[in-house]
Design a protein around this motif. Structure first.
Motif, PDB file in Angstrom:
ATOM      1  N   TRP A 140       0.869  -1.189   0.000  1.00 15.11           N
ATOM      2  CA  TRP A 140       0.000   0.000   0.000  1.00 15.11           C
ATOM      3  C   TRP A 140       0.891   1.219   0.000  1.00 15.11           C
ATOM      4  O   TRP A 140       1.935   1.232   0.654  1.00 15.11           O
ATOM      5  N   PRO A 141       0.486   2.286  -0.685  1.00 15.00           N
ATOM      6  CA  PRO A 141      -0.670   2.432  -1.587  1.00 15.00           C
ATOM      7  C   PRO A 141      -0.358   1.865  -2.967  1.00 15.00           C
ATOM      8  O   PRO A 141       0.754   1.415  -3.231  1.00 15.00           O
ATOM      9  N   GLU A 142      -1.362   1.914  -3.834  1.00 17.38           N
ATOM     10  CA  GLU A 142      -1.196   1.524  -5.233  1.00 17.38           C
ATOM     11  C   GLU A 142      -1.481   2.750  -6.101  1.00 17.38           C
ATOM     12  O   GLU A 142      -2.646   3.023  -6.428  1.00 17.38           O
ATOM     13  N   PRO A 143      -0.445   3.491  -6.448  1.00 16.74           N
ATOM     14  CA  PRO A 143      -0.672   4.703  -7.253  1.00 16.74           C
ATOM     15  C   PRO A 143      -1.396   4.379  -8.563  1.00 16.74           C
ATOM     16  O   PRO A 143      -1.099   3.373  -9.225  1.00 16.74           O
ATOM     17  N   GLN A 144      -2.363   5.230  -8.915  1.00 15.43           N
ATOM     18  CA  GLN A 144      -3.142   5.049 -10.129  1.00 15.43           C
ATOM     19  C   GLN A 144      -2.509   5.830 -11.284  1.00 15.43           C
ATOM     20  O   GLN A 144      -1.752   6.781 -11.074  1.00 15.43           O
ATOM     21  N   TYR A 150       3.350   8.005  -4.948  1.00 13.26           N
ATOM     22  CA  TYR A 150       3.559   7.655  -3.550  1.00 13.26           C
ATOM     23  C   TYR A 150       3.672   8.905  -2.669  1.00 13.26           C
ATOM     24  O   TYR A 150       3.062   8.977  -1.594  1.00 13.26           O
ATOM     25  N   SER A 151       4.436   9.885  -3.113  1.00 10.84           N
ATOM     26  CA  SER A 151       4.625  11.086  -2.289  1.00 10.84           C
ATOM     27  C   SER A 151       3.307  11.807  -2.047  1.00 10.84           C
ATOM     28  O   SER A 151       2.995  12.197  -0.920  1.00 10.84           O
ATOM     29  N   GLY A 152       2.537  11.997  -3.092  1.00  5.42           N
ATOM     30  CA  GLY A 152       1.266  12.693  -2.938  1.00  5.42           C
ATOM     31  C   GLY A 152       0.284  11.941  -2.064  1.00  5.42           C
ATOM     32  O   GLY A 152      -0.456  12.552  -1.261  1.00  5.42           O
ATOM     33  N   LEU A 153       0.255  10.632  -2.192  1.00 10.47           N
ATOM     34  CA  LEU A 153      -0.672   9.824  -1.406  1.00 10.47           C
ATOM     35  C   LEU A 153      -0.299   9.843   0.078  1.00 10.47           C
ATOM     36  O   LEU A 153      -1.143  10.109   0.940  1.00 10.47           O
ATOM     37  N   TRP A 154       0.961   9.576   0.371  1.00  7.39           N
ATOM     38  CA  TRP A 154       1.378   9.568   1.763  1.00  7.39           C
ATOM     39  C   TRP A 154       1.306  10.970   2.381  1.00  7.39           C
ATOM     40  O   TRP A 154       0.859  11.132   3.522  1.00  7.39           O
ATOM     41  N   LYS A 155       1.727  11.974   1.623  1.00  8.20           N
ATOM     42  CA  LYS A 155       1.735  13.337   2.171  1.00  8.20           C
ATOM     43  C   LYS A 155       0.323  13.790   2.545  1.00  8.20           C
ATOM     44  O   LYS A 155       0.130  14.547   3.512  1.00  8.20           O
ATOM     45  N   SER A 156      -0.678  13.320   1.818  1.00  7.78           N
ATOM     46  CA  SER A 156      -2.054  13.715   2.141  1.00  7.78           C
ATOM     47  C   SER A 156      -2.437  13.275   3.545  1.00  7.78           C
ATOM     48  O   SER A 156      -3.181  13.976   4.247  1.00  7.78           O
ATOM     49  N   ARG A 209     -10.322   6.161   7.880  1.00  4.96           N
ATOM     50  CA  ARG A 209     -11.377   5.323   7.315  1.00  4.96           C
ATOM     51  C   ARG A 209     -12.627   6.123   6.961  1.00  4.96           C
ATOM     52  O   ARG A 209     -13.213   5.955   5.877  1.00  4.96           O
ATOM     53  N   ASP A 210     -13.053   6.996   7.862  1.00 11.30           N
ATOM     54  CA  ASP A 210     -14.335   7.673   7.716  1.00 11.30           C
ATOM     55  C   ASP A 210     -14.259   8.992   6.950  1.00 11.30           C
ATOM     56  O   ASP A 210     -15.252   9.455   6.398  1.00 11.30           O
ATOM     57  N   ASP A 211     -13.087   9.601   6.917  1.00 15.84           N
ATOM     58  CA  ASP A 211     -12.928  10.893   6.240  1.00 15.84           C
ATOM     59  C   ASP A 211     -11.540  10.976   5.596  1.00 15.84           C
ATOM     60  O   ASP A 211     -10.717  11.809   5.978  1.00 15.84           O
ATOM     61  N   PRO A 212     -11.284  10.106   4.619  1.00 14.58           N
ATOM     62  CA  PRO A 212      -9.945  10.087   4.029  1.00 14.58           C
ATOM     63  C   PRO A 212      -9.690  11.312   3.164  1.00 14.58           C
ATOM     64  O   PRO A 212     -10.630  11.917   2.627  1.00 14.58           O
ATOM     65  N   PRO A 213      -8.430  11.698   2.998  1.00 17.76           N
ATOM     66  CA  PRO A 213      -8.107  12.780   2.061  1.00 17.76           C
ATOM     67  C   PRO A 213      -8.579  12.418   0.654  1.00 17.76           C
ATOM     68  O   PRO A 213      -8.608  11.243   0.268  1.00 17.76           O
ATOM     69  N   VAL A 214      -8.957  13.419  -0.129  1.00 16.77           N
ATOM     70  CA  VAL A 214      -9.473  13.183  -1.468  1.00 16.77           C
ATOM     71  C   VAL A 214      -8.446  12.461  -2.337  1.00 16.77           C
ATOM     72  O   VAL A 214      -8.811  11.693  -3.239  1.00 16.77           O
ATOM     73  N   CYS A 217      -8.971   8.602  -2.753  1.00 17.79           N
ATOM     74  CA  CYS A 217     -10.300   8.122  -3.141  1.00 17.79           C
ATOM     75  C   CYS A 217     -10.254   6.804  -3.908  1.00 17.79           C
ATOM     76  O   CYS A 217     -11.219   6.036  -3.884  1.00 17.79           O
ATOM     77  N   ALA A 218      -9.156   6.509  -4.579  1.00 18.53           N
ATOM     78  CA  ALA A 218      -9.059   5.267  -5.353  1.00 18.53           C
ATOM     79  C   ALA A 218      -8.288   4.175  -4.613  1.00 18.53           C
ATOM     80  O   ALA A 218      -8.030   3.116  -5.180  1.00 18.53           O
ATOM     81  N   GLN A 219      -7.938   4.419  -3.346  1.00 14.63           N
ATOM     82  CA  GLN A 219      -7.137   3.454  -2.590  1.00 14.63           C
ATOM     83  C   GLN A 219      -8.012   2.569  -1.706  1.00 14.63           C
ATOM     84  O   GLN A 219      -9.015   3.019  -1.154  1.00 14.63           O
ATOM     85  N   SER A 220      -7.610   1.311  -1.558  1.00 15.13           N
ATOM     86  CA  SER A 220      -8.313   0.380  -0.682  1.00 15.13           C
ATOM     87  C   SER A 220      -7.784   0.484   0.740  1.00 15.13           C
ATOM     88  O   SER A 220      -6.575   0.505   0.958  1.00 15.13           O
ATOM     89  N   PHE A 221      -8.688   0.536   1.715  1.00 20.75           N
ATOM     90  CA  PHE A 221      -8.301   0.585   3.122  1.00 20.75           C
ATOM     91  C   PHE A 221      -8.475  -0.767   3.806  1.00 20.75           C
ATOM     92  O   PHE A 221      -8.135  -0.913   4.973  1.00 20.75           O
ATOM     93  N   ASP A 222      -9.015  -1.734   3.107  1.00 23.70           N
ATOM     94  CA  ASP A 222      -9.233  -3.063   3.676  1.00 23.70           C
ATOM     95  C   ASP A 222      -8.456  -4.070   2.828  1.00 23.70           C
ATOM     96  O   ASP A 222      -8.731  -4.194   1.619  1.00 23.70           O
ATOM     97  N   PRO A 223      -7.465  -4.765   3.393  1.00 24.31           N
ATOM     98  CA  PRO A 223      -7.202  -4.947   4.825  1.00 24.31           C
ATOM     99  C   PRO A 223      -6.067  -4.095   5.374  1.00 24.31           C
ATOM    100  O   PRO A 223      -5.495  -4.421   6.411  1.00 24.31           O
ATOM    101  N   TRP A 224      -5.740  -2.977   4.723  1.00 26.96           N
ATOM    102  CA  TRP A 224      -4.493  -2.278   5.031  1.00 26.96           C
ATOM    103  C   TRP A 224      -4.610  -1.199   6.101  1.00 26.96           C
ATOM    104  O   TRP A 224      -3.604  -0.582   6.451  1.00 26.96           O
ATOM    105  N   LEU A 225      -5.808  -0.940   6.641  1.00 28.53           N
ATOM    106  CA  LEU A 225      -6.002   0.235   7.486  1.00 28.53           C
ATOM    107  C   LEU A 225      -4.996   0.319   8.628  1.00 28.53           C
ATOM    108  O   LEU A 225      -4.429   1.389   8.891  1.00 28.53           O
ATOM    109  N   ASP A 226      -4.763  -0.785   9.332  1.00 30.09           N
ATOM    110  CA  ASP A 226      -3.840  -0.733  10.467  1.00 30.09           C
ATOM    111  C   ASP A 226      -2.432  -0.357  10.018  1.00 30.09           C
ATOM    112  O   ASP A 226      -1.737   0.411  10.687  1.00 30.09           O
TER     113      ASP A 226
END
Length: 334
Positions: A140-144, A150-156, A209-214, A217-226
Motif C-alpha cells: 500500500w498504496p497503489e498509485p493510479q 507515492y509522495s502525494g498519497l502519503w503526504k495527504s 477510514r471515515d474521512d480520508p483525504p481526497v 479516493c481510489a485506494q483500498s483501506f481493507d485490509p491495510w487500514l492498520d
C-alpha cells in the motif's frame, strides 16, 4: 556491573487471540516464549475480544482445555470490547485491545502467527521511541495512472494529521519508490504506554477510514487500514524505522511466519526447530492436533515436503510466488 551490561527490562508481551486458528497459534506463541526466553519476567497478556453487536458470533476461545494450557504457560486473559471494528475488520482488534492493557506499562505486541526463537530479554528496546516490523512488501498504496504518486498519497495523510512528512522519508531510497516512505508490517510494535499508543492509533484509523483525504479516493483501506496509520502513529510519538538494531525481531529473536506452509518454505532452521520442539510436548501436542493444518504440517510431516520444494538460499522474491508453488503442489493449508 560492567560498562556494557544493563539491567534487564521488564515489559509486557501482548497477543490477540480468539476462537479458531488464532487460539492454536497463541498456544504455539506462548510455548515458544517460555522455551526460548525462560528468563522473561514480564507478563504475557492475551487480549480477547468479547461478544457484542459487531461480532457475528462469540469470538472468545471456547475450549477450556486450550484456555487452561495457555494459563499454565503463564498467560493472562485480558478481555476487551469491540466498539468500532469486530467481524467487519478483525485486524482492528490490535487497535482496540490497547485500551484494555495496563496504563503506563511498556509493551511489545506480536501477531499470534509468530514464534519467539531467541531470548527476548536481550532485545534493547527503547520504549520511548516506538517502532514496528520492517518485514513487509510494498502492499500500500497503489498509485493510479492519472492520480498522485507515492509522495502525494502519503503526504495527504501526514497533512491531514498535522505531521511533518519530509522528516519521515528515507532519503537513501529513490523518489517514488515505496521504501522511501515510512511503512511497517503490523506484526509487532511497541511503546512505553499502550493507552497513549492506542488512543492515537484509534483516532487516526477512524479518521482515515471515515474521512480520508481526497487523494486517497481510489485506494483500498481493507485490509491495510492498520498498516496505513501505524507509521503515522509511530512518527507522531517520536519513533521510526531505525530504533532497533537489525536482525533481532524478524530475525534471531522472533519469526513472523504468517502460515505454517510459509514457515516451512522460507524460515530458518532455528524457527522450525523451535516449532517442532514445543509442539512435541505431550499436553500441547494433544491440543494442537485438533487443528488440521497443524496436524498435517507438523505431525504428518507435510511441512518437510513443503521445505523440499524450495532452495532457502534462493527463494522467490515475492511471497505470492512462494504461495503459488505450494498451492500447485497441493500443500497449502491455513
Amino acid at each position: 556491573m560492567t560498562r556494557n551490561s544493563r539491567l534487564p527490562q521488564i515489559f509486557n508481551v501482548v497477543i490477540v487471540a480468539q476462537q479458531g486458528r488464532l487460539a492454536y497459534e497463541a498456544l504455539l506463541f506462548a510455548a515458544s516464549l517460555r522455551h526460548s526466553a525462560p528468563g522473561f519476567k514480564g507478563r504475557l497478556l492475551i487480549a480477547e475480544p468479547q461478544p457484542g453487536p459487531l461480532w457475528d458470533k462469540d469470538p472468545r476461545i471456547g475450549s477450556d482445555a486450550l484456555r487452561t494450557a495457555l494459563t499454565e504457560l503463564g498467560a493472562e486473559f485480558i478481555p476487551f470490547q469491540s466498539q468500532h471494528f469486530g467481524s467487519a475488520y478483525p485486524y482492528g482488534n490490535k487497535i482496540e485491545m490497547l485500551s484494555a492493557l495496563p496504563e503506563g506499562e511498556p509493551f511489545v505486541f506480536f501477531d499470534t502467527d509468530t514464534l519467539i526463537t531467541g531470548d527476548l530479554t536481550t532485545v534493547p528496546f527503547d520504549f520511548t521511541r516506538p517502532s514496528a516490523s520492517l518485514r513487509r512488501e510494498g502492499t500500500w498504496p497503489e498509485p493510479q495512472l492519472y492520480g498522485p504518486g507515492y509522495s502525494g498519497l502519503w503526504k495527504s495523510l501526514y497533512d491531514k494529521f498535522g505531521l511533518d512528512f519530509e522528516s519521515s522519508l528515507d532519503l537513501s531510497q529513490p523518489d517514488e519508490y515505496w521504501r522511501r516512505y515510512l511503512y511497517f508490517n503490523a506484526g509487532f510494535f511497541y511503546y512505553r504506554c499502550p493507552r497513549a499508543f492506542g488512543e492515537l492509533f484509534l483516532d487516526y484509523a477512524l479518521a482515515a477510514r471515515d474521512d480520508p483525504p481526497v487523494e486517497l479516493c481510489a485506494q483500498s483501506f481493507d485490509p491495510w487500514l492498520d498498516q496505513i496509520v501505524l507509521p503515522l502513529v509511530i512518527h507522531k510519538l517520536g519513533g521510526g524505522r531505525d530504533t532497533l538494531p537489525p536482525g533481532l525481531l524478524d530475525g534471531a529473536i522472533s519469526c513472523h511466519y504468517r502460515f505454517l506452509p510459509l514457515l516451512y518454505a522460507r524460515e530458518s532452521a532455528r524457527a522450525i526447530e523451535v516449532l517442532e520442539t514445543v509442539a512435541a510436548t505431550h499436553k500441547i501436542k494433544k491440543l494442537l492436533k485438533e487443528r488440521d493444518a497443524i496436524k498435517r504440517m507438523i505431525y504428518q510431516k507435510r511441512g518437510a515436503k513443503v521445505r523440499a520444494l524450495f532452495d532457502q538460499d534462493n527463494l522467490p522474491r515475492r511471497e505470492q510466488a512462494i504461495r503459488n508453488r505450494i498451492k500447485s503442489n497441493g500443500f497449502w493449508m491455513r
